[in-house]
Design a protein around this motif. Structure first.
Motif, mmCIF file in Angstrom:
data_model
loop_
_atom_site.group_PDB
_atom_site.id
_atom_site.type_symbol
_atom_site.label_atom_id
_atom_site.label_comp_id
_atom_site.label_asym_id
_atom_site.label_seq_id
_atom_site.Cartn_x
_atom_site.Cartn_y
_atom_site.Cartn_z
ATOM 1 N N THR A 12 0.833 -1.207 0.000
ATOM 2 C CA THR A 12 0.000 0.000 0.000
ATOM 3 C C THR A 12 0.868 1.258 0.000
ATOM 4 O O THR A 12 0.622 2.190 -0.770
ATOM 5 N N ILE A 13 1.871 1.269 0.872
ATOM 6 C CA ILE A 13 2.748 2.451 0.936
ATOM 7 C C ILE A 13 3.492 2.613 -0.392
ATOM 8 O O ILE A 13 3.558 3.714 -0.957
ATOM 9 N N ARG A 16 1.216 3.829 -3.157
ATOM 10 C CA ARG A 16 0.911 5.249 -3.014
ATOM 11 C C ARG A 16 2.090 6.104 -3.464
ATOM 12 O O ARG A 16 1.912 7.131 -4.123
ATOM 13 N N GLY A 90 1.621 18.254 5.719
ATOM 14 C CA GLY A 90 0.164 18.197 5.586
ATOM 15 C C GLY A 90 -0.491 17.329 6.637
ATOM 16 O O GLY A 90 -1.700 17.152 6.625
ATOM 17 N N LYS A 91 0.311 16.750 7.522
ATOM 18 C CA LYS A 91 -0.138 15.893 8.632
ATOM 19 C C LYS A 91 -0.689 14.539 8.177
ATOM 20 O O LYS A 91 -1.186 13.771 8.990
ATOM 21 N N SER A 92 -0.648 14.246 6.864
ATOM 22 C CA SER A 92 -1.187 12.943 6.448
ATOM 23 C C SER A 92 -0.290 11.799 6.913
ATOM 24 O O SER A 92 -0.708 10.638 6.891
ATOM 25 N N GLU A 94 0.204 11.229 9.797
ATOM 26 C CA GLU A 94 -0.486 10.705 10.988
ATOM 27 C C GLU A 94 -1.319 9.472 10.639
ATOM 28 O O GLU A 94 -1.548 8.618 11.491
ATOM 29 N N GLU A 95 -1.779 9.410 9.375
ATOM 30 C CA GLU A 95 -2.540 8.220 8.954
ATOM 31 C C GLU A 95 -1.718 6.956 9.199
ATOM 32 O O GLU A 95 -2.232 5.924 9.594
ATOM 33 N N LEU A 96 -0.425 7.070 8.933
ATOM 34 C CA LEU A 96 0.468 5.926 9.122
ATOM 35 C C LEU A 96 0.837 5.743 10.589
ATOM 36 O O LEU A 96 0.902 4.621 11.091
ATOM 37 N N LEU A 97 1.090 6.857 11.261
ATOM 38 C CA LEU A 97 1.578 6.758 12.639
ATOM 39 C C LEU A 97 0.522 6.210 13.594
ATOM 40 O O LEU A 97 0.866 5.601 14.603
ATOM 41 N N VAL A 98 -0.761 6.445 13.288
ATOM 42 C CA VAL A 98 -1.801 5.898 14.174
ATOM 43 C C VAL A 98 -2.162 4.458 13.796
ATOM 44 O O VAL A 98 -2.856 3.782 14.534
ATOM 45 N N SER A 99 -1.689 4.016 12.650
ATOM 46 C CA SER A 99 -2.043 2.665 12.178
ATOM 47 C C SER A 99 -1.122 1.626 12.828
ATOM 48 O O SER A 99 -0.109 1.973 13.429
ATOM 49 N N PRO A 100 -1.470 0.345 12.694
ATOM 50 C CA PRO A 100 -0.614 -0.686 13.324
ATOM 51 C C PRO A 100 0.624 -1.038 12.508
ATOM 52 O O PRO A 100 1.320 -1.984 12.855
ATOM 53 N N VAL A 101 0.908 -0.296 11.445
ATOM 54 C CA VAL A 101 2.063 -0.632 10.598
ATOM 55 C C VAL A 101 3.361 -0.453 11.400
ATOM 56 O O VAL A 101 3.602 0.628 11.942
ATOM 57 N N ARG A 256 6.536 12.573 16.520
ATOM 58 C CA ARG A 256 5.671 12.371 17.691
ATOM 59 C C ARG A 256 6.147 13.302 18.790
ATOM 60 O O ARG A 256 7.327 13.296 19.117
ATOM 61 N N CYS B 56 -3.590 7.281 20.654
ATOM 62 C CA CYS B 56 -3.358 6.835 19.267
ATOM 63 C C CYS B 56 -1.901 7.001 18.858
ATOM 64 O O CYS B 56 -1.588 6.998 17.670
ATOM 65 N N LEU B 58 0.376 9.381 18.817
ATOM 66 C CA LEU B 58 0.983 10.543 18.183
ATOM 67 C C LEU B 58 1.744 11.375 19.207
ATOM 68 O O LEU B 58 2.510 12.272 18.855
ATOM 69 N N ASN B 92 -6.265 16.003 8.207
ATOM 70 C CA ASN B 92 -4.914 15.445 8.081
ATOM 71 C C ASN B 92 -4.840 14.386 6.984
ATOM 72 O O ASN B 92 -4.137 13.399 7.128
ATOM 73 N N TYR B 110 -4.039 -1.092 7.451
ATOM 74 C CA TYR B 110 -4.524 -2.029 8.477
ATOM 75 C C TYR B 110 -4.516 -3.471 7.964
ATOM 76 O O TYR B 110 -5.084 -4.359 8.593
#
Lengths: 257, 316
Positions: A12-13, A16, A90-92, A94-101, A256, B56, B58, B92, B110
């Motif tokens: 996925t990464i 993208r 753009g803070k996107s 964070e989509e990765l940092l909050v995920s379990p990856v 973080r 979460c 961050l 975000n 995920y």
């Protein structure tokens, strides 16, 4: 996450990243093609014949591997630094940092994105060079290994730059003031045997010299330095930058708080 | 026999001290039961966003533990994170990407295979009324659509715990109400929801339990109904059919004339409104409507935060 889920996350990464640089191809794939074509025209066709042979090859044959490697280095670096910093800005990210990856998958995904762009541009430049010269390929495995590892190394370097960067200016400082001079002085356009002995020795402190020469050895079978040492140096840099990148992913306040 | 249930969120002695020495959290404890609709309220800078940031991952905590459905975010981070969906306060997502791509990519993070990710993306884009905009660059969406996109993204991996940080900030009333209905619906289907909001009416309307945080400490953590019961005094505004030149006789109640068509009355919790209506009817004052002057939770919130500020000053 299971191994399969990690694989999906990695793909996925990577997908993208590839879609990003393909979507903005006029900014990512076209400029290096134009720049390198100009290099071939000026240094190869116009000035090259007046320079004469270098290490037993015509000048255009000599510079072609260096120009390909230069494109790979700048584009691998540029892809990761702009993509990761853009995601941070753009803070996107964070989509990765909050995920379990896991962090190593995040890093591998971005690095392979950089490698994908570096090698794509390298391929484009190689194809363009065929309009100006006949390319040799003396050692296929060494050529492929060196170009891949160099691309990995500079993708990691781009990642580190992106983590530290606080503004878009910060992502252009290293390429402009460090990467470009080191590349130009890294034996792309000349053999270090032409330099006075002092500057020849100083040149050996430049890591890009080893990559350009190892790649040239793979293509032409000639090199100013030992290819084994060059490979060791590249792998050593990769390991050091990988460990540092993982440390940054765990602890950096740029990611973080 | 009582069945022991694992809380959706369990926070113990959570502390956060920033490098400049500021203590954002001073050892808070919070438990949120599975299936709950929980409000985390507090004034600006109280520690809400820091708490959510730690949950979460961050924000790095200084001390304490956080467990999601019994799984520690430090030692079992992968499984713990799979159970969380987050809707942050600020947009975000990549503004250059399309909603469909954003959701499919998020699902991929995920571990959802692409075909399933595409199915889920369609499901949540349709539910949140964004399917028609699936291929529009996200920067072209309206503010309300962007908010809905973030909710869809948080749900695409179908988490058991959904955390929303100011989800309706800057959203018009109609859209806010439709988002409330949506959140009530997914909560009824079993998703635990934690909400931070500045709209106290929103918390009162949606949430069953509440924690109020101020200066990095939990100053109230109870059921919404219990909290509202503790309100000792309410102020009602009455609207009259005809004009009134002066404040009517309110008997034992205190009040104030607002204008020639309305007045307000303070009512203690122990008092009944029946006697007030008797007084007004006797004077021929016809009431056409009545309402709280302020949201009841707002009254409590203000008084609790004021007491907390008083304690902080006392310590200083």
């Amino acid at each position: 996450m299971s191994s399969y889920e990690k694989w999906v996350a990695f793909v996925t990464i990577l997908t993208r990243e590839v879609r990003r640089f393909v979507r903005i191809w006029p900014q990512t794939l076209l400029p290096p093609a134009i720049t390198i074509t100009l290099y071939f025209i000026i240094f190869g066709t116009l000035i090259g014949p007046r320079i004469g042979a270098m290490s037993g090859f015509t000048y255009i044959e000599f510079v072609a591997p260096g120009l390909i490697m230069m494109s790979v280095i700048t584009n691998s670096y540029g892809n990761v630094v702009s993509s990761f910093y853009g995601a941070k800005w753009g803070k996107s990210v964070e989509e990765l940092l909050v995920s379990p990856v896991p962090n190593y998958i995040i890093l591998t995904g971005f690095v392979m994105g950089g490698v994908a762009r570096g090698l794509s541009v390298g391929l484009i430049v190689t194809l363009l060079s065929l309009f100006f010269t006949r390319l040799q390929l003396e050692h296929v495995v060494i050529t492929c290994t060196v170009v891949f590892l160099t691309s990995v190394l500079f993708s990691l370097a781009g990642f580190i730059n992106a983590v530290f960067a606080k503004s878009f200016d910060d992502i252009s400082i290293v390429p402009t003031f460090v990467l470009t001079p080191l590349t130009y002085l890294g034996g792309v356009f000349y053999s270090t045997s032409l330099l006075p002995s002092f500057w020849g020795t100083v040149s050996h402190l430049n890591p890009i010299l080893y990559m350009v020469n190892a790649f040239r050895y793979g293509m032409l079978g000639i090199s100013d330095i030992d290819t084994g040492i060059a490979l060791l140096i590249i792998v050593g840099f990769i390991l050091a930058l990988w460990v540092f990148s993982m440390h940054l992913l765990r602890t950096s306040k740029g990611l973080r708080s | 026999m009582t069945r022991m249930t694992v809380p959706a969120l369990s926070i113990r002695n959570l502390t956060k001290q920033y490098d400049n020495g500021f203590s954002a959290l001073k050892g808070i404890d919070i438990d949120v039961a599975e299936g709950d609709f929980f409000a985390l309220l507090g004034p600006n800078g109280a520690g809400k966003s820091t708490t959510i940031g730690i949950i979460c991952s961050l924000v790095r905590k200084t001390g304490g533990t956080v467990k999601i459905f019994g799984r520690d975010i430090d030692t079992e981070f992968s499984q713990a994170k799979k159970d969380i969906g987050v809707v942050p306060q600020e947009f975000n997502f990549n503004m250059f990407e399309k909603p469909l791509d954003i959701l499919v990519t998020q699902a991929g993070y995920y571990g959802l295979p692409r075909a399933l990710a595409a199915q889920r993306a369609e499901k949540y884009l349709r539910v949140l009324d964004l399917w028609d905009k699936r291929n529009v660059p996200s920067r072209m969406l309206s503010g309300g659509m962007k908010r809905r996109l973030m909710i869809a993204r948080a749900l695409v991996h179908e988490p058991r715990l959904l955390i929303l940080d100011e989800p309706t900030a800057g959203v018009d009333i109609e859209l806010r109400r439709s988002m409330w209905d949506f959140l009530r619906d997914i909560n009824a289907r079993g998703t635990t929801i934690i909400l931070t909001t500045h709209y106290l009416e929103e918390a009162e309307s949606l949430c069953r339990n509440i924690a109020i945080i101020d200066h990095g400490e939990i100053i109230q953590n109870t059921g919404m109904k219990l909290l509202l019961k503790s309100l000792q005094r309410e102020v009602f505004i009455f609207d009259t059919r005809g004009t009134i030149a002066a404040l009517p006789d309110l008997g034992p109640f205190a009040g104030r004339l607002i204008d020639e068509h309305s007045f307000e009355v303070e009512v203690e919790k122990s008092e009944s409104l029946n006697s007030l209506f008797t007084h007004l009817t006797a004077q021929g004052v016809e009431i056409v409507s009545m309402r709280n002057r302020a949201n009841r939770l707002e009254e409590l919130f203000v008084s609790l935060v004021a007491s907390s500020a008083g304690r902080e000053e006392g310590r200083a």
